[in-house]
Design a protein around this motif. Structure first.
Motif, PDB file in Angstrom:
ATOM      1  N   LEU A 159       0.792  -1.035   0.139  1.00  0.00           N
ATOM      2  CA  LEU A 159      -0.212  -0.156  -0.027  1.00  0.00           C
ATOM      3  C   LEU A 159       0.959   1.255   0.022  1.00  0.00           C
ATOM      4  CD1 LEU A 159      -2.616  -0.902   2.594  1.00  0.00           C
ATOM      5  CD2 LEU A 159      -2.884  -1.160   0.054  1.00  0.00           C
ATOM      6  N   THR A 160       0.355   2.535  -0.592  1.00  0.00           N
ATOM      7  CA  THR A 160       0.945   3.630  -0.332  1.00  0.00           C
ATOM      8  C   THR A 160       1.080   4.151   1.086  1.00  0.00           C
ATOM      9  OG1 THR A 160      -0.862   4.921  -0.921  1.00  0.00           O
ATOM     10  CG2 THR A 160       0.313   4.248  -2.855  1.00  0.00           C
ATOM     11  N   GLY A 161       2.033   4.773   1.229  1.00  0.00           N
ATOM     12  CA  GLY A 161       2.136   5.403   2.661  1.00  0.00           C
ATOM     13  C   GLY A 161       0.966   6.017   2.951  1.00  0.00           C
ATOM     14  N   LYS A 162       0.296   6.754   1.963  1.00  0.00           N
ATOM     15  CA  LYS A 162      -0.948   7.679   1.962  1.00  0.00           C
ATOM     16  C   LYS A 162      -2.171   6.644   2.455  1.00  0.00           C
ATOM     17  CE  LYS A 162      -3.695  10.974  -0.182  1.00  0.00           C
ATOM     18  NZ  LYS A 162      -4.349  11.275  -1.363  1.00  0.00           N
ATOM     19  N   ALA A 163      -1.991   5.623   1.826  1.00  0.00           N
ATOM     20  CA  ALA A 163      -3.178   4.646   2.230  1.00  0.00           C
ATOM     21  C   ALA A 163      -3.135   4.128   3.686  1.00  0.00           C
ATOM     22  CB  ALA A 163      -3.200   3.478   1.207  1.00  0.00           C
ATOM     23  N   ARG A 164      -1.906   3.500   3.952  1.00  0.00           N
ATOM     24  CA  ARG A 164      -1.710   3.352   5.347  1.00  0.00           C
ATOM     25  C   ARG A 164      -2.065   4.345   6.283  1.00  0.00           C
ATOM     26  NH1 ARG A 164       2.828   0.437   3.056  1.00  0.00           N
ATOM     27  NH2 ARG A 164       4.295   2.143   3.906  1.00  0.00           N
ATOM     28  N   GLY A 165      -1.790   5.496   5.944  1.00  0.00           N
ATOM     29  CA  GLY A 165      -2.093   6.789   6.901  1.00  0.00           C
ATOM     30  C   GLY A 165      -3.715   7.051   6.754  1.00  0.00           C
ATOM     31  N   GLU A 166      -4.296   6.525   5.901  1.00  0.00           N
ATOM     32  CA  GLU A 166      -5.713   6.828   6.082  1.00  0.00           C
ATOM     33  C   GLU A 166      -6.450   5.674   6.934  1.00  0.00           C
ATOM     34  OE1 GLU A 166      -7.479   8.924   4.782  1.00  0.00           O
ATOM     35  OE2 GLU A 166      -6.049  10.038   3.840  1.00  0.00           O
ATOM     36  N   TYR A 167      -5.860   4.552   6.831  1.00  0.00           N
ATOM     37  CA  TYR A 167      -6.233   3.556   7.972  1.00  0.00           C
ATOM     38  C   TYR A 167      -6.051   3.961   9.235  1.00  0.00           C
ATOM     39  CZ  TYR A 167      -7.071  -0.454   4.646  1.00  0.00           C
ATOM     40  OH  TYR A 167      -7.733  -1.316   3.771  1.00  0.00           O
ATOM     41  N   LEU A 168      -4.834   4.661   9.720  1.00  0.00           N
ATOM     42  CA  LEU A 168      -4.249   4.820  11.020  1.00  0.00           C
ATOM     43  C   LEU A 168      -5.192   6.133  11.359  1.00  0.00           C
ATOM     44  CD1 LEU A 168      -0.294   4.662  11.161  1.00  0.00           C
ATOM     45  CD2 LEU A 168      -2.368   3.318  11.808  1.00  0.00           C
ATOM     46  N   ARG A 169      -5.619   6.948  10.575  1.00  0.00           N
ATOM     47  CA  ARG A 169      -6.617   8.163  10.774  1.00  0.00           C
ATOM     48  C   ARG A 169      -7.863   7.588  11.225  1.00  0.00           C
ATOM     49  NH1 ARG A 169      -5.061  10.692   6.315  1.00  0.00           N
ATOM     50  NH2 ARG A 169      -3.094  11.443   6.939  1.00  0.00           N
ATOM     51  N   LYS A 170      -8.441   6.493  10.494  1.00  0.00           N
ATOM     52  CA  LYS A 170      -9.605   6.012  11.095  1.00  0.00           C
ATOM     53  C   LYS A 170      -9.377   5.424  12.268  1.00  0.00           C
ATOM     54  CE  LYS A 170     -11.422   4.887   6.269  1.00  0.00           C
ATOM     55  NZ  LYS A 170     -10.928   4.005   5.211  1.00  0.00           N
ATOM     56  N   VAL A 171      -8.394   4.724  12.705  1.00  0.00           N
ATOM     57  CA  VAL A 171      -8.261   4.068  13.888  1.00  0.00           C
ATOM     58  C   VAL A 171      -8.206   5.293  14.668  1.00  0.00           C
ATOM     59  CG1 VAL A 171      -6.799   2.829  15.529  1.00  0.00           C
ATOM     60  CG2 VAL A 171      -6.770   2.383  13.130  1.00  0.00           C
ATOM     61  N   ALA A 172      -7.740   6.413  14.618  1.00  0.00           N
ATOM     62  CA  ALA A 172      -7.672   7.605  15.507  1.00  0.00           C
ATOM     63  C   ALA A 172      -9.015   7.782  15.603  1.00  0.00           C
ATOM     64  CB  ALA A 172      -6.823   8.486  15.002  1.00  0.00           C
ATOM     65  N   GLY A 173      -9.750   7.966  14.696  1.00  0.00           N
ATOM     66  CA  GLY A 173     -11.156   8.421  14.784  1.00  0.00           C
ATOM     67  C   GLY A 173     -12.129   7.374  15.692  1.00  0.00           C
ATOM     68  N   GLU A 174     -11.600   6.186  15.612  1.00  0.00           N
ATOM     69  CA  GLU A 174     -12.537   5.225  16.414  1.00  0.00           C
ATOM     70  C   GLU A 174     -12.002   5.373  17.934  1.00  0.00           C
ATOM     71  OE1 GLU A 174     -14.520   2.282  15.666  1.00  0.00           O
ATOM     72  OE2 GLU A 174     -14.886   3.496  13.813  1.00  0.00           O
ATOM     73  N   LEU A 175     -10.729   5.495  18.155  1.00  0.00           N
ATOM     74  CA  LEU A 175     -10.276   5.715  19.364  1.00  0.00           C
ATOM     75  C   LEU A 175     -10.779   7.079  20.041  1.00  0.00           C
ATOM     76  CD1 LEU A 175      -8.375   4.279  21.193  1.00  0.00           C
ATOM     77  CD2 LEU A 175      -6.498   5.475  20.183  1.00  0.00           C
ATOM     78  N   GLU A 176     -11.144   7.883  19.297  1.00  0.00           N
ATOM     79  CA  GLU A 176     -11.570   9.312  19.776  1.00  0.00           C
ATOM     80  C   GLU A 176     -13.229   9.200  20.106  1.00  0.00           C
ATOM     81  OE1 GLU A 176     -11.033  12.909  17.075  1.00  0.00           O
ATOM     82  OE2 GLU A 176     -10.055  13.530  19.026  1.00  0.00           O
ATOM     83  N   ARG A 177     -13.703   8.529  19.275  1.00  0.00           N
ATOM     84  CA  ARG A 177     -14.974   8.195  19.430  1.00  0.00           C
ATOM     85  C   ARG A 177     -15.465   7.364  20.581  1.00  0.00           C
ATOM     86  NH1 ARG A 177     -18.723   4.335  18.091  1.00  0.00           N
ATOM     87  NH2 ARG A 177     -16.997   3.121  16.968  1.00  0.00           N
ATOM     88  N   ARG A 178     -14.566   6.411  20.897  1.00  0.00           N
ATOM     89  CA  ARG A 178     -14.763   5.739  22.313  1.00  0.00           C
ATOM     90  C   ARG A 178     -13.894   6.207  23.486  1.00  0.00           C
ATOM     91  NH1 ARG A 178     -14.070  -0.251  20.384  1.00  0.00           N
ATOM     92  NH2 ARG A 178     -14.279  -0.352  22.577  1.00  0.00           N
ATOM     93  N   ARG A 179     -13.412   7.473  23.481  1.00  0.00           N
ATOM     94  CA  ARG A 179     -12.463   7.917  24.029  1.00  0.00           C
ATOM     95  C   ARG A 179     -12.854   7.817  25.717  1.00  0.00           C
ATOM     96  NH1 ARG A 179     -11.544  13.967  25.884  1.00  0.00           N
ATOM     97  NH2 ARG A 179     -13.635  13.818  26.561  1.00  0.00           N
TER      98      ARG A 179
END
Ligand code: NAP
Length: 475
Positions: A58-78
């Motif tokens: 995957l491109t770094g950009k695509a992996r970064g998108e996944y990590l951003r989504k993980v961050a979003g999940e974590l923030e939502r369930r903070r």
């Protein structure tokens, strides 16, 4: 009591054997987590290796998108995840919320870094050749994390490794496996491909041995005690397995007579008592210049005595319980040892008689250099304070430890600041700052505090192989 399955190759897997998770505020179990033995760890590594083949492409950009989504999940369930941190680790809820926020920040930082695994083109010396330096993900990473910051320290490994293109098998501390499983839920919620991130639990030495001996595991990243770090170093020798080690610390705080004394008291307070003193960068020795020693002690003891101790879920609590009975016994032993050697007990010093493992926040003055707490991590809310006369003496005493994770100094003198920066033997130095760690700067230890760095650009580099490609072009 709920039994939590493990997250293996994209599935939630129940097993027969379990470990119990205790609430340090009550000493009672409140959850169970499934465990596995070596063959299942080997399977997790094999699945991680299979997942690596696509993840790395995957491109770094695509992996970064996944990590951003993980961050979003974590923030939502903070809120819920912060509560889990407090339940299994004991820290005050406000600090658990802080840990969740920092975890989100680490994920977002490495989501950006994922696109910056830069190589370089090096000028050639021979006609017809060109030289490229490229960075490639190392492969499957075996990560072992501790209990004291159960979420953020797991992410200091997982976020950069995933950003770099590696896949991760995480083994959290047995005392605090629930945060790692909550993190796995966030990874699943962000639709990471199966096998990219997995969580195992079980006997630490066995899991580590599989990481060490299994050729599919290409890198081990460990945070924990120096003692276990040394065991891993010995084990890694046979396979020449690369290790990143974040180990113990014994941070000094130096308070000079030119310091803003209020700032020094507040800084020393946070370095010492945050996380109930169970932080690798916690101050273990506070050295104060003689001319301001008494004044510092008066203010510091007043502030320490006002700290509220209690169950981390109660509002307004500053100090939670220690992680377990051994932690409490060690701290009480250090207090007894110091007073027996002549230290003055200025406040605290006692176990609080209630369920759980609570210790009064403690200040010890005039602590002799041969006291155990001046050499070993106490990992508790116990602050040893002693006077010094000169800057040279302060630096010598600060550096007189086999550890070199962090050091702090309070001064308003710019020249002294530079002398301290250059001479203190520590990976992180806080000058007029008791909370130095941040996503974008390297974190790690000198001397026996470890090998390598987490966070910052160095944090991702730890999971990248540097390759030189020499191109014969015939031009
Ligand atoms: P620990 O006993 O070394 O445990 C850390 C991790 O290692 C846990 O997951 C533990 O699993 C595992 N482990 C235990 N024995 C092992 C073995 N033989 N081989 C491989 N792994 C093994 O340390 P801790 O008590 O959790 O954490 C406190 C220490 O960590 C302190 O010294 C602290 O300073 C250090 N620390 C350093 C940093 C840093 O960034 N430098 C940050 C935080 C903490 P089990 O829980 O299953 O035993």
């Amino acid at each position: 009591m709920k039994t939590h399955p493990l997250y293996l190759n994209g599935q939630w897997v129940q097993t027969q054997a379990t470990i119990r998770v205790l609430n340090p505020a009550t000493g009672e179990p409140f959850a169970e987590v499934c465990t596995v033995e070596r063959p299942a760890v080997a399977q997790a590594l094999a699945d991680a290796h299979a997942a690596f083949q696509d993840w790395r492409r995957l491109t770094g950009k695509a992996r970064g998108e996944y990590l951003r989504k993980v961050a979003g999940e974590l923030e939502r369930r903070r809120d819920e995840i912060a509560r889990t941190i407090t339940l299994e680790n004991g820290k005050p809820l406000a600090q658990s919320l802080g840990e969740s926020a920092m975890s989100v920040d680490h994920l977002r930082w490495f989501a950006e870094e994922a696109r910056r695994a830069y190589g370089r083109l090096v000028p050639h010396q021979t006609e017809g050749k060109r030289h490229l330096v490229i960075k490639s993900p190392m492969g499957v990473v075996g990560a072992i994390s501790p209990w004291n910051f159960p979420l953020v320290l797991a992410l200091r490994k997982a976020a950069p490794a995933l950003a770099a293109g590696c896949t991760v098998v995480l083994k959290p501390a047995s005392a605090t496996p629930l945060c790692a499983l909550a993190l796995a839920e966030c990874m699943e919620g962000a639709h990471l491909p199966k096998g990219v991130f997995q969580v195992v639990a079980g006997r630490a030495a066995d899991i580590a041995q599989e990481f060490l001996e299994n050729p599919l595991c290409r890198k081990i990243t460990f945070t924990g005690s120096t003692e276990v770090g040394k065991t891993l170093i010995r084990g890694a020798a046979a396979a020449v397995k690369p290790l990143s080690l974040e180990l113990g610390g014994h941070a000094p705080v130096l308070v000079f007579e030119d310091a803003d004394l209020d700032a020094a008291v507040e800084g020393a307070l946070i370095t010492k008592f945050r996380n109930t003193g169970q932080s690798c960068i916690a101050s273990n020795r506070i050295y104060v210049q003689r001319s301001v020693y008494r004044e510092f002690l008066d203010r510091f003891v007043r502030r320490t005595s006002a700290l509220k101790v209690g169950d981390g879920l109660e509002p307004g609590v500053d100090i939670g319980p220690l992680i377990n009975e051994e932690g409490l016994a060690k701290a009480l032993g250090h207090i007894r040892d110091a007073t027996r050697r002549g230290a003055r007990l200025l406040c605290g010093g006692k176990h609080i008689e209630r369920k759980g493992w609570f210790l009064e926040p403690t200040v010890l003055a005039d602590v002799p250099a041969d006291a155990a707490c001046m050499a070993e991590e106490t990992f508790a809310p116990v602050a040893p304070v002693c006077p010094f006369e000169t800057e040279e003496e302060a630096i010598e005493r600060a550096n007189g430890s086999p550890y070199g994770l962090s050091a702090y100094a309070f001064t308003r003198d710019l020249s002294r600041t530079f002398r301290l920066m250059e001479s203190l033997e520590a990976g992180t130095i806080g000058i007029n700052d008791g909370v130095p760690a941040t996503s974008q700067c390297p974190f790690g230890g000198a001397k026996q505090s470890g090998w390598g760095r987490e966070l910052g650009i160095e944090g991702m580099d730890a999971f990248l192989e540097t390759k030189h490609v020499s191109l014969g072009l015939g031009i």
